[in-house]
Structures are given as C-alpha cells and as structure tokens.
Design an enzyme around this catalytic site. Sequence first.
Site, mmCIF file in Angstrom:
data_model
loop_
_atom_site.group_PDB
_atom_site.id
_atom_site.type_symbol
_atom_site.label_atom_id
_atom_site.label_comp_id
_atom_site.label_asym_id
_atom_site.label_seq_id
_atom_site.Cartn_x
_atom_site.Cartn_y
_atom_site.Cartn_z
ATOM 1 N N ASN A 90 46.107 36.642 40.484
ATOM 2 C CA ASN A 90 45.769 37.864 40.548
ATOM 3 C C ASN A 90 44.418 38.133 41.480
ATOM 4 O OD1 ASN A 90 44.702 40.566 40.156
ATOM 5 N ND2 ASN A 90 44.981 40.298 37.760
ATOM 6 N N ASP A 91 43.342 37.380 41.153
ATOM 7 C CA ASP A 91 42.155 37.536 41.744
ATOM 8 C C ASP A 91 42.130 36.885 43.260
ATOM 9 O OD1 ASP A 91 41.193 38.851 39.748
ATOM 10 O OD2 ASP A 91 40.115 37.008 38.798
ATOM 11 N N VAL A 92 42.959 35.857 43.302
ATOM 12 C CA VAL A 92 43.123 35.327 44.469
ATOM 13 C C VAL A 92 43.786 36.037 45.644
ATOM 14 C CG1 VAL A 92 42.743 33.000 43.653
ATOM 15 C CG2 VAL A 92 45.114 33.815 43.932
ATOM 16 N N SER B 238 40.654 38.571 34.561
ATOM 17 C CA SER B 238 39.184 38.969 34.742
ATOM 18 C C SER B 238 39.352 40.350 34.515
ATOM 19 C CB SER B 238 39.064 38.607 36.374
ATOM 20 O OG SER B 238 39.689 39.493 37.296
#
Lengths: 103, 475
Positions: free
Chosen positions: B402-404, B443
């Site tokens: 997700n974040d990456v 997150s």
Amino acid sequence: MELAPLLLLLFAFTLAIFLGFELISKVPSQLHTPLMSGSNAISGITIVGALLALNTNESALAQWIGFAAVVFATINVVGGYLVTDRMLAMFKKKDGGKGGPKA
Amino acid sequence: MTAVLINLLYIAASILFIFGIKKLGSADTARKGNQLSSLGMLLAVVATLLYSGLSWWMVAAGILVGAAIGAVAAARVRMTGMPELVALFNGFGGIASLLVGCAEFVKIRDAGLAEYLVALQQQSGVVVPGWFALLAIGLTILVGGVTFTGSLVAWGKLSGKLAGAAVGFAGQQFINLLVFGAALAGTGLMVAGNGESGVALYAGIGLMVLALVFGVLMTIPIGGGDMPVVISLLNSFSGVAAAMAGFIILNNVLVVAGCLVGASGMILTVIMCKAMNRTLGNVLFSGFGSTGHSGKAVDGEMKPATVEDAYFVLEAAQSVVFIPGYGMAVAQAQHAVKELAELLEEHGAEVRFAIHPVAGRMPGHMNVLLAEADVPYEQLQEMDQVNPVMPTVDVAIVIGANDVINPAAEEDEGCPIYGMPIIRAYEAKTVYCLKRGKGAGFSGLENPLFYRENTRMLYGDAKATISALVAEFGK
C-alpha cells in the site's frame, strides 16, 4: 597509569564501531534479513558474561541469575545461527538451480 | 598462562566475527559467513570455559536447555513467522545482558565494592575505578531491559498477539522522557551509593523496572509499517547491551562483538529510515498514523475487476511486474505467486519482482519469502532498478502493498508519507491491486493509486486470487 588497560578497551570499542559501519555499509537489500538475524546471533556473545557469573565462589543468587542468563543467551545464539542458516540455504538453493536444466 | 591463552582465543573469535559479518554482506558468501561467525562464538564459549571455578553442572544444564529451545524454535518456524522469531531472539539477547548486569550487581552487594574490584582485576587483568564498574552495570541493565521489553512488544505486534497499529496517549512523549530520566537518575544513585548502600539497591531495582517500562513505552507507539525500523534499532540495542556487559567484566570479545552488532544494526536502521524519507526521531516519536491525517480524499471510485478480466490482460502482457507487500506475507501467497510468474514466463512475458526496501515488517522481508518460494534471484529488483522501466511495463500486480506504491507520497504535500520514495506502479499500462477489502491500508492512508484510470481492484484473499489466476491459465 593503572588505567591504561581500560583505555585500551575503550580504544577497541571505538575502533569496532567504525569497523562495523565499514563492514555493513554496502549490503544489498536482499540480504538485510539474514544480516540482521546473523548479527543478532552475534549479540548473544553476552553468553560469555553469563558463564563467568557461574563461579562457584559466588553466592547462590548470583549463580542462579547467571544460569538464567546462560539459558537466554544460548537460545539467542543457537536459534539465531540456525535460523539464519536456514534462510541462507534457501538463497543458495536457487543459485544451484540457475545453472541446472530448467524444467 | 591460561589468561593469555583465553585472550588469544578471544582475539581469534573476534576475527571470525568480523569475517563472518563481512561475508554476510554478499549473496555468494553469506552462508559461509554465518558459519564462520558461529565458529567464532563456539571459540569464545570454549575459551571462557577455561576459566577455573565455574560450576560445571550449571554451565552444562544452561547450555543444553538453551540450545534445545533455540534449535527447536529455529527448525520449526515457518518463513512467514520469521520476523517475530527474530524479534523474540533479539529480546532474549537483551534479557541475557540485563541478567549479566544483575549478577554482577549481586556480586558487589555480596562482597563489597572493593573486594569485587580486586576479584575483577584477577580475572581480567584490568584495573577500574568503582564508579566505572557501577556505571557499566547501570547501562547494561538499562539497554538490556529496553531491548527485552521492546523486542517483546515488537514480537507481539508482528505475531498479531498485540494490535499492530500505533498506540498513542496524551503526554506520551513527556512520560517517556520522565521514565528515561528517572532510569538515568537511578543509575546515578547506584553509582553514588558505591552499589553498597540501601539506596543503591533500590536504585538498581528501580532502574531495572524503569528500563523494562521504557522498552514498552518506546515500542507501542510505533505502527506496523514502521516495524522494519524498530526491529533493526532493537537489533542494534542488543549489541550495545552486550558491549556494555563487556565493560562490566572488562572483556574484549564482548566489547568488540557487541559493538559490531550495534553499529551494523544502526546502519540498517538508517537505511530503513532513508527508504521512508524520515528521520529516526520522526519514526520513534511521531506515532505514525496516530495524527488522524489520512491524506486528501480522492475523487472517483475504485474499479473492481474479475479474475477472468485480469487473466485476459495478463495473457497478452509482454512484461509483468509483481509488487509484493505485507499482505502477501499475511496471505502466505508467495508460492502461488511463484507459480503464476512461471506461467507468465511460459506465455512469453518478462517477469520482475519489484521490492521496496521497507515492504513488509522487517528489512528484506519480501526477499526471504520469495526465496522460500524459489523465485530466481535475478527476478528480484530494487526500487531504483525498476522505476526507470516502469512506463514500459504492461501489467503491474500489487499484492498487499500500500504505502510503498502510494502516489500521494509524490504529490500530496500534506500527506504523512510525503517524500517517501515509492515504486511507481501507476506508470504501468495496467495496474491490478490485490486487496482484502475496500478499507484504507494499515497506515490508514487513502491511496489515490486505487482510483486511477489504469487501476483495477481484485478484492479477496491474495492467495485465493492468485491461485484462481493460475487456474485460469490451466484452462
């Protein structure tokens, strides 16, 4: 001048910090996990301190605390090295397969 | 004479550790390196046993019990359980150092400081002032204690026994500071009382309790995505604790080996922080995700796709990139992914795996999982290698990451992860995102990638989805 040996120890400490930084600074990210668990096993070196607490001249309390320390440190050492070896064996296996005939 | 021999063996052990770590840094020699360093450990232990007066049955029993537990745990763990096991081992190293500190403190209480120092000199050949010995004991207990409970919390979070998300409360940083300050004061009181006074005893006990509490306080506010940083930091701490223990008993090999681990752990920590474009202080104190800021709301909607749709696109693809994240580890999808990658190759596609440095919950997490599934080493590529070719990629398959891959990191200045380097999945012609449900990721951030024109969502368990794709190829 009695403190000279102690200063030598501090000297070794300082050099080891720099050595550590030099050794690790260029490790490919593929190897980060094995590096971490391998160095984690090395931190089990505290087993040396634990063993030295098992001196029969010491009180029972000191010895039993030392005993617990030996157990924990040994788990760290033995488990850490074995688990790292298992991981690295997987990395190795593929290198072998690369050269072999591909199904 | 024995003392000389012991110290020579310690030097040999240190050299083996150094070569071992050096060889761990390259794929071809890593296994050898690990074996060398284990040989060094054996040497150090054997050398220590040359000291006279050790209680043999305790030595044997302690090593046997520890070795049995360690060996069984190492043999049994599945690769997906690796992060928590490493965290746990790390904690054990920490408590071992803490106990070494305690044992030495007890010796001082038994014999008195003066006599303790004489015995220490006989054993190590080094003269130290009393305050130095006590300071080393205090620091060993402090760092060892923080390592122990910090690692336990990390273990709990990684194994799902504790809630993985960041835990925050009002005045957290103030309390942390207070606890840490009190622990330092405890160390001071211990030294001031020569370790012999009643105050020194309570100070020592208080110091230990505070260190243990601080380890928990330090780790609970750190959320799932920041785990790689915490794990490598705690790894560094376990080395520092061992080095401090080395200063108590004035032992070269402890100081050198502990210091090497401390430095290498610190480097990994810095690498992880850089990969997120954050400072260590920011990771430790900001309580990521607890700020309530979840990024800009995104217009548009996520477009779900079926496995059949994805199959037709994949079948025609010339170049495919897999981008794995923690979701792949949770779903244990690595073997299915490997199978799919092979099928794609058979259909003439070029297959790559793009690995973000902080994907997963520990440094290099994805690499271990994919290695377990036998994915060829050459297919694993780092972010900097993949990003330049991303626009030429036909299909990017995001598996539980997700974040990456969140473009907000590049576009939205108000976003908490703004500035973090990402894998530019959005540049691929088509992006398939495998996701368990529609909610925001770990997150809590909105991910604009999911709303892009070229993105399709494949909802459901990652392993089931990939296996369904594999089945489509089989038809």
